[in-house]
Design a protein around this motif. Sequence first.
Motif, mmCIF file in Angstrom:
data_model
loop_
_atom_site.group_PDB
_atom_site.id
_atom_site.type_symbol
_atom_site.label_atom_id
_atom_site.label_comp_id
_atom_site.label_asym_id
_atom_site.label_seq_id
_atom_site.Cartn_x
_atom_site.Cartn_y
_atom_site.Cartn_z
ATOM 1 N N ALA A 14 0.764 -1.208 -0.059
ATOM 2 C CA ALA A 14 -0.029 -0.054 -0.070
ATOM 3 C C ALA A 14 0.901 1.229 0.000
ATOM 4 O O ALA A 14 0.674 2.314 -0.791
ATOM 5 C CB ALA A 14 -0.951 -0.119 1.309
ATOM 6 N N HIS A 15 1.958 1.403 0.686
ATOM 7 C CA HIS A 15 2.753 2.234 0.676
ATOM 8 C C HIS A 15 3.598 2.563 -0.738
ATOM 9 O O HIS A 15 3.674 3.649 -1.019
ATOM 10 C CB HIS A 15 3.976 2.191 1.866
ATOM 11 C CG HIS A 15 4.991 3.202 1.977
ATOM 12 N ND1 HIS A 15 4.727 4.451 2.226
ATOM 13 C CD2 HIS A 15 6.624 3.013 1.610
ATOM 14 C CE1 HIS A 15 6.100 5.239 2.155
ATOM 15 N NE2 HIS A 15 6.851 4.327 2.107
ATOM 16 N N SER A 16 3.798 1.538 -1.437
ATOM 17 C CA SER A 16 4.459 1.457 -2.612
ATOM 18 C C SER A 16 3.378 2.302 -3.585
ATOM 19 O O SER A 16 4.011 3.298 -4.576
ATOM 20 C CB SER A 16 4.736 0.267 -3.376
ATOM 21 O OG SER A 16 3.705 -0.241 -3.692
ATOM 22 N N LEU A 17 1.980 2.102 -3.420
ATOM 23 C CA LEU A 17 1.230 2.647 -4.259
ATOM 24 C C LEU A 17 1.129 4.370 -3.929
ATOM 25 O O LEU A 17 0.952 5.330 -4.784
ATOM 26 C CB LEU A 17 -0.122 2.138 -4.058
ATOM 27 C CG LEU A 17 -0.341 0.757 -4.687
ATOM 28 C CD1 LEU A 17 -1.574 0.220 -4.591
ATOM 29 C CD2 LEU A 17 0.036 0.779 -6.242
ATOM 30 N N GLU A 71 -3.846 8.335 -9.086
ATOM 31 C CA GLU A 71 -4.463 8.160 -7.714
ATOM 32 C C GLU A 71 -4.963 6.726 -7.538
ATOM 33 O O GLU A 71 -5.928 6.492 -8.218
ATOM 34 C CB GLU A 71 -5.439 9.172 -7.628
ATOM 35 C CG GLU A 71 -5.066 10.633 -7.520
ATOM 36 C CD GLU A 71 -4.145 10.964 -6.160
ATOM 37 O OE1 GLU A 71 -4.412 10.283 -5.226
ATOM 38 O OE2 GLU A 71 -3.033 11.829 -6.406
ATOM 39 N N PHE A 72 -4.313 6.213 -6.872
ATOM 40 C CA PHE A 72 -4.589 4.648 -6.617
ATOM 41 C C PHE A 72 -5.541 4.369 -5.560
ATOM 42 O O PHE A 72 -5.544 5.041 -4.525
ATOM 43 C CB PHE A 72 -3.297 3.893 -6.072
ATOM 44 C CG PHE A 72 -2.283 3.765 -7.341
ATOM 45 C CD1 PHE A 72 -2.302 3.026 -8.575
ATOM 46 C CD2 PHE A 72 -1.180 4.625 -7.449
ATOM 47 C CE1 PHE A 72 -1.618 2.821 -9.430
ATOM 48 C CE2 PHE A 72 -0.366 4.590 -8.272
ATOM 49 C CZ PHE A 72 -0.443 3.780 -9.412
ATOM 50 N N SER A 73 -6.610 3.279 -5.812
ATOM 51 C CA SER A 73 -7.326 3.020 -4.621
ATOM 52 C C SER A 73 -6.684 2.051 -3.585
ATOM 53 O O SER A 73 -5.528 1.704 -3.806
ATOM 54 C CB SER A 73 -8.715 1.994 -5.246
ATOM 55 O OG SER A 73 -8.116 0.873 -5.937
ATOM 56 N N THR A 91 -7.343 0.038 -8.495
ATOM 57 C CA THR A 91 -7.646 0.737 -9.490
ATOM 58 C C THR A 91 -6.700 2.036 -9.323
ATOM 59 O O THR A 91 -6.424 2.446 -8.509
ATOM 60 C CB THR A 91 -9.083 1.242 -9.646
ATOM 61 O OG1 THR A 91 -9.637 1.856 -8.718
ATOM 62 C CG2 THR A 91 -10.048 -0.186 -9.996
ATOM 63 N N ALA A 92 -6.834 2.659 -10.591
ATOM 64 C CA ALA A 92 -6.193 4.320 -10.597
ATOM 65 C C ALA A 92 -7.115 5.108 -11.375
ATOM 66 O O ALA A 92 -7.320 4.886 -12.706
ATOM 67 C CB ALA A 92 -4.583 4.137 -10.956
ATOM 68 N N GLN A 105 -7.784 2.903 -14.851
ATOM 69 C CA GLN A 105 -6.983 1.624 -15.123
ATOM 70 C C GLN A 105 -7.243 0.670 -13.839
ATOM 71 O O GLN A 105 -7.385 1.134 -12.718
ATOM 72 C CB GLN A 105 -5.538 1.892 -14.919
ATOM 73 C CG GLN A 105 -4.557 0.839 -15.340
ATOM 74 C CD GLN A 105 -4.745 0.339 -16.924
ATOM 75 O OE1 GLN A 105 -5.471 -0.728 -17.147
ATOM 76 N NE2 GLN A 105 -4.292 0.941 -17.787
ATOM 77 N N THR A 106 -7.487 -0.463 -14.292
ATOM 78 C CA THR A 106 -7.656 -1.538 -13.265
ATOM 79 C C THR A 106 -6.375 -2.486 -13.375
ATOM 80 O O THR A 106 -5.746 -2.856 -14.391
ATOM 81 C CB THR A 106 -8.848 -2.656 -13.601
ATOM 82 O OG1 THR A 106 -9.849 -1.679 -13.377
ATOM 83 C CG2 THR A 106 -8.856 -3.775 -12.485
ATOM 84 N N TYR A 107 -5.769 -2.830 -12.256
ATOM 85 C CA TYR A 107 -4.406 -3.723 -12.012
ATOM 86 C C TYR A 107 -4.619 -4.695 -11.295
ATOM 87 O O TYR A 107 -5.399 -4.933 -10.360
ATOM 88 C CB TYR A 107 -3.260 -2.904 -11.387
ATOM 89 C CG TYR A 107 -2.950 -1.056 -11.919
ATOM 90 C CD1 TYR A 107 -1.836 -1.328 -12.790
ATOM 91 C CD2 TYR A 107 -3.763 -0.181 -11.749
ATOM 92 C CE1 TYR A 107 -1.612 -0.160 -13.493
ATOM 93 C CE2 TYR A 107 -3.307 0.939 -12.273
ATOM 94 C CZ TYR A 107 -2.455 0.978 -12.867
ATOM 95 O OH TYR A 107 -1.805 2.208 -13.668
ATOM 96 N N LEU A 108 -3.713 -5.787 -11.641
ATOM 97 C CA LEU A 108 -3.470 -6.916 -10.770
ATOM 98 C C LEU A 108 -2.034 -7.084 -10.775
ATOM 99 O O LEU A 108 -1.373 -7.238 -11.770
ATOM 100 C CB LEU A 108 -4.407 -8.411 -11.499
ATOM 101 C CG LEU A 108 -4.153 -9.639 -10.614
ATOM 102 C CD1 LEU A 108 -4.994 -9.373 -9.510
ATOM 103 C CD2 LEU A 108 -4.424 -10.691 -11.446
#
Length: 150
Positions: A14-17, A71-73, A91-92, A105-108
């Motif tokens: 989470a910190h990386s985001l 901006e990441f969720s 997402t972002a 954008q959706t990420y995995l």
Amino acid sequence: MSAVQPQELKRLFAHSLELLSQGKVEEWVGLFADDGVLEFPYPAPGFPTTMRGRDELLAQMRMFAEQLRAEFSEPEFYAVTDDGLLVAAYTADCTLVATGGRYRQTYLSVVRFENGAITLFRDFWNPWLVMEAAGGEVAWKQAIQALADR
């Protein structure tokens, strides 16, 4: 073995985001092991699939910070294991600096940690969204070429 508990791995991820959202690329790269790997199995045209080591990561991600605001969720964690494997979806909301184009954008991400450092960050995302926000595939390729020519 990771030697870091799953809750701490979630916090690190989470910190990386947060660091990426703030454009703190050097700090983000600092979360990686010296020989850490960033992989984009489905990269946008003109981007590498694999970056290895902090120098390559920094070169690629500096461009990210210059060209994109994201901006990441909060991530949703699908797996976090005692041996350092983490799988997360998030997402972002993104804005391309050059064009003002916006997209979601959706990420995995599949991330491997060893002793609290990222050794592998495999990021799955849809490159067509960013190309569309840039004005389409032709505009995207022109923009990438302009970056390469600098």
